[in-house]
Design a protein around this motif. Structure first.
Motif, PDB file in Angstrom:
ATOM      1  N   ILE A 142      36.669  55.410  34.522  1.00 53.51           N
ATOM      2  CA  ILE A 142      37.558  55.067  33.161  1.00 53.51           C
ATOM      3  C   ILE A 142      38.321  53.327  33.390  1.00 53.51           C
ATOM      4  CG2 ILE A 142      38.409  55.852  31.530  1.00 53.51           C
ATOM      5  CD1 ILE A 142      36.441  58.534  32.131  1.00 53.51           C
ATOM      6  N   PHE A 143      39.764  54.436  34.410  1.00 47.35           N
ATOM      7  CA  PHE A 143      40.187  53.081  34.613  1.00 47.35           C
ATOM      8  C   PHE A 143      40.068  51.981  35.114  1.00 47.35           C
ATOM      9  CE2 PHE A 143      42.295  51.281  39.034  1.00 47.35           C
ATOM     10  CZ  PHE A 143      43.301  50.934  38.008  1.00 47.35           C
ATOM     11  N   ALA A 144      39.053  51.488  35.799  1.00 51.82           N
ATOM     12  CA  ALA A 144      38.085  50.216  36.340  1.00 51.82           C
ATOM     13  C   ALA A 144      37.994  49.913  35.202  1.00 51.82           C
ATOM     14  CB  ALA A 144      37.898  50.291  37.283  1.00 51.82           C
ATOM     15  N   THR A 145      37.345  50.224  34.496  1.00 56.37           N
ATOM     16  CA  THR A 145      36.993  49.882  32.721  1.00 56.37           C
ATOM     17  C   THR A 145      37.714  49.365  31.454  1.00 56.37           C
ATOM     18  OG1 THR A 145      34.781  51.759  33.220  1.00 56.37           O
ATOM     19  CG2 THR A 145      35.882  50.291  30.850  1.00 56.37           C
ATOM     20  N   LEU A 146      39.228  50.253  31.821  1.00 55.01           N
ATOM     21  CA  LEU A 146      40.479  49.653  30.845  1.00 55.01           C
ATOM     22  C   LEU A 146      41.744  48.432  31.289  1.00 55.01           C
ATOM     23  CD1 LEU A 146      41.458  54.240  30.138  1.00 55.01           C
ATOM     24  CD2 LEU A 146      39.909  52.132  28.905  1.00 55.01           C
ATOM     25  N   PHE A 147      41.245  48.820  32.728  1.00 58.87           N
ATOM     26  CA  PHE A 147      42.274  47.513  33.201  1.00 58.87           C
ATOM     27  C   PHE A 147      41.000  46.786  33.497  1.00 58.87           C
ATOM     28  CE2 PHE A 147      44.178  46.256  37.804  1.00 58.87           C
ATOM     29  CZ  PHE A 147      44.832  45.363  37.276  1.00 58.87           C
ATOM     30  N   SER A 148      40.126  46.368  33.895  1.00 56.87           N
ATOM     31  CA  SER A 148      39.319  45.434  33.382  1.00 56.87           C
ATOM     32  C   SER A 148      40.086  44.261  31.729  1.00 56.87           C
ATOM     33  CB  SER A 148      37.464  45.601  33.506  1.00 56.87           C
ATOM     34  OG  SER A 148      37.527  45.808  35.252  1.00 56.87           O
TER      35      SER A 148
ATOM     36  N   ALA B 217      37.741  37.300  35.967  1.00 55.69           N
ATOM     37  CA  ALA B 217      38.005  38.722  34.957  1.00 55.69           C
ATOM     38  C   ALA B 217      37.399  38.820  34.658  1.00 55.69           C
ATOM     39  CB  ALA B 217      39.827  38.211  34.010  1.00 55.69           C
ATOM     40  N   GLU B 218      36.409  37.974  33.496  1.00 57.43           N
ATOM     41  CA  GLU B 218      35.325  37.395  33.225  1.00 57.43           C
ATOM     42  C   GLU B 218      34.311  38.088  33.503  1.00 57.43           C
ATOM     43  OE1 GLU B 218      36.568  33.892  30.119  1.00 57.43           O
ATOM     44  OE2 GLU B 218      35.002  33.742  32.286  1.00 57.43           O
ATOM     45  N   VAL B 219      34.017  37.588  35.086  1.00 57.16           N
ATOM     46  CA  VAL B 219      32.549  38.419  35.897  1.00 57.16           C
ATOM     47  C   VAL B 219      33.106  39.833  35.936  1.00 57.16           C
ATOM     48  CG1 VAL B 219      32.497  38.684  38.267  1.00 57.16           C
ATOM     49  CG2 VAL B 219      32.608  36.307  36.905  1.00 57.16           C
ATOM     50  N   TYR B 220      34.319  40.579  35.830  1.00 56.78           N
ATOM     51  CA  TYR B 220      34.334  42.225  36.099  1.00 56.78           C
ATOM     52  C   TYR B 220      34.328  42.249  34.802  1.00 56.78           C
ATOM     53  CZ  TYR B 220      37.123  43.770  40.064  1.00 56.78           C
ATOM     54  OH  TYR B 220      36.737  43.448  41.511  1.00 56.78           O
ATOM     55  N   TRP B 221      34.761  42.282  33.845  1.00 55.61           N
ATOM     56  CA  TRP B 221      34.311  42.440  32.205  1.00 55.61           C
ATOM     57  C   TRP B 221      32.733  42.252  31.937  1.00 55.61           C
ATOM     58  CZ3 TRP B 221      35.837  46.318  29.204  1.00 55.61           C
ATOM     59  CH2 TRP B 221      35.598  46.439  27.888  1.00 55.61           C
ATOM     60  N   PHE B 222      32.403  42.193  32.287  1.00 57.84           N
ATOM     61  CA  PHE B 222      30.783  41.318  31.352  1.00 57.84           C
ATOM     62  C   PHE B 222      29.580  41.742  32.573  1.00 57.84           C
ATOM     63  CE2 PHE B 222      32.702  37.798  29.202  1.00 57.84           C
ATOM     64  CZ  PHE B 222      32.122  38.106  27.939  1.00 57.84           C
ATOM     65  N   TYR B 223      30.284  41.723  34.004  1.00 58.77           N
ATOM     66  CA  TYR B 223      29.162  42.974  35.133  1.00 58.77           C
ATOM     67  C   TYR B 223      29.741  43.598  35.936  1.00 58.77           C
ATOM     68  CZ  TYR B 223      27.044  37.891  34.819  1.00 58.77           C
ATOM     69  OH  TYR B 223      26.449  36.673  34.296  1.00 58.77           O
ATOM     70  N   TYR B 224      30.523  43.927  36.146  1.00 59.30           N
ATOM     71  CA  TYR B 224      31.297  44.902  37.001  1.00 59.30           C
ATOM     72  C   TYR B 224      31.426  46.547  35.712  1.00 59.30           C
ATOM     73  CZ  TYR B 224      32.329  42.980  40.967  1.00 59.30           C
ATOM     74  OH  TYR B 224      32.853  41.955  41.783  1.00 59.30           O
ATOM     75  N   VAL B 225      32.460  45.999  34.592  1.00 58.40           N
ATOM     76  CA  VAL B 225      31.907  46.759  33.593  1.00 58.40           C
ATOM     77  C   VAL B 225      30.996  47.877  32.894  1.00 58.40           C
ATOM     78  CG1 VAL B 225      32.764  47.578  31.511  1.00 58.40           C
ATOM     79  CG2 VAL B 225      34.142  46.424  32.654  1.00 58.40           C
ATOM     80  N   PRO B 226      29.398  47.211  32.815  1.00 58.46           N
ATOM     81  CA  PRO B 226      28.425  47.376  32.955  1.00 58.46           C
ATOM     82  C   PRO B 226      28.246  48.363  34.464  1.00 58.46           C
ATOM     83  CG  PRO B 226      28.392  45.285  32.040  1.00 58.46           C
ATOM     84  CD  PRO B 226      29.459  45.511  33.083  1.00 58.46           C
ATOM     85  N   CYS B 227      27.921  48.172  35.639  1.00 57.28           N
ATOM     86  CA  CYS B 227      27.912  48.774  36.628  1.00 57.28           C
ATOM     87  C   CYS B 227      28.760  49.997  36.631  1.00 57.28           C
ATOM     88  CB  CYS B 227      28.226  48.145  37.843  1.00 57.28           C
ATOM     89  SG  CYS B 227      27.748  48.882  39.091  1.00 57.28           S
TER      90      CYS B 227
END
Length: 321
Positions: A164-170, A207-217
């Protein structure tokens, strides 16, 4: 072409990448000067330097491990999944940044030397994803573990809080990279990570890769931690761990490297906080991958386990008769 041949060639290129990194940092001289001037000019950046270091160390070790496993006829499934995550996120950031960033007008034919790295890993992924993992635990352990709620699994609960933290930080970082006018992203961009404003574009794409790829993960991992039997979670976390290692090491070291203009480097006063937050994005995925790979009881598919046990029982019965 066999997998051992592919990994051997990639290992050789990793040594070349280490030479490039050392020359970029001035440790050695006149080994690849012509290539850096006439070939891939975008390597003359902090990001280009650090990813070459990672390829010459992290990826090189992975290639040696996989080639050794092939020679010894052992499984290298976990290493291959980890490597796939690392090499693919490297290309997701590197290739678009080369075209759209500061050196976009200097892209030449040598750019296409990266194409094999964008294609061959998918063949390895398909092969290893379909390969059945072997777990050193009894199927009898799974039902009892899967009956436990998240409140009775404190470590898994901590993982959910981290996700949850990683999603908000992303979300905060991508807003900062997009130079959002809102207060918190603007403050974070100017006072904590001005590296996102670097015209080379690698940090922005990071930052965009984290938002569009990592957050779904992250969201898939939360789902898998709440509902048992999702056997794909250990493999997903292995890929995610490799991707996180490459992305965070490249980002953290590039943001303070001498090739990054001073105005874009992380301020000294902000480094303890920024390093701590980014270190979480690096370390926790490694712990998750280790835990989910070696203790996968909660994610085991009881149906497949029962079918496997039934098949083994039938084979033993036939042998006995």
């Amino acid at each position: 072409m066999s997998a051992s041949t592919v990994f051997s060639i990639f290992a050789f290129t990793s040594v070349i990448d280490m030479v490039i990194a050392l020359e970029l940092d001035g440790v050695i001289d006149n080994f690849v000067t012509f290539y850096l001037k006439e070939g891939e000019l975008y390597l003359n950046t902090a990001h280009g330097t650090i990813i070459n270091y990672w390829d010459g160390t992290g990826h090189y070790c992975m290639y040696l491990m996989m080639v050794t496993a092939i020679v010894w006829k052992q499984s290298y499934r976990e290493v291959a999944l980890y490597w796939f995550g690392s090499v693919m996120v490297s290309l997701l950031i590197f290739l678009p940044g080369n075209i759209g960033g500061k050196y976009g007008s200097e892209v030449r034919a040598s750019y296409f030397l990266n194409v094999p790295y964008a294609i061959l890993p998918f063949f390895i992924l398909i092969q290893k994803w379909n390969e059945k993992p072997t777990y050193d635990w009894s199927p009898k352990q799974a039902p009892a573990t899967q009956k436990k709620s998240i409140w009775r699994r404190p470590l898994d609960l901590l993982f959910i809080l981290y996700l949850i933290f990683a999603t908000l930080f992303s979300f905060l970082r991508v807003l900062a990279a997009w130079q959002s006018p809102f207060g918190l992203p603007k403050t974070y961009l100017n006072d904590y990570e001005p590296y996102f404003k670097d015209p080379v574009l690698y940090p922005k794409i990071h930052a965009e890769v984290y938002w569009f790829y990592y957050v779904p993960c992250y969201l898939c991992s939360i789902y898998g931690l709440l509902y048992p039997g999702k056997s794909w979670i250990p493999d997903l976390t292995l890929i995610h761990a490799g991707a996180s290692a490459q992305a965070q090491i490249s980002h953290m070291f590039s943001s303070v490297h001498s090739r990054t203009p001073y105005i874009y480097r992380i301020p000294y006063s902000a480094r303890p906080l920024v390093y701590s937050l980014n270190a979480l994005l690096l370390i926790v995925p490694q712990v998750m991958a280790w835990k989910f790979t070696y203790y996968p009881q909660f994610f085991a598919s009881l149906k497949s386990q029962s079918e496997s046990s039934a098949a083994n029982g039938q084979m033993k019965a036939k042998k006995g008769s």
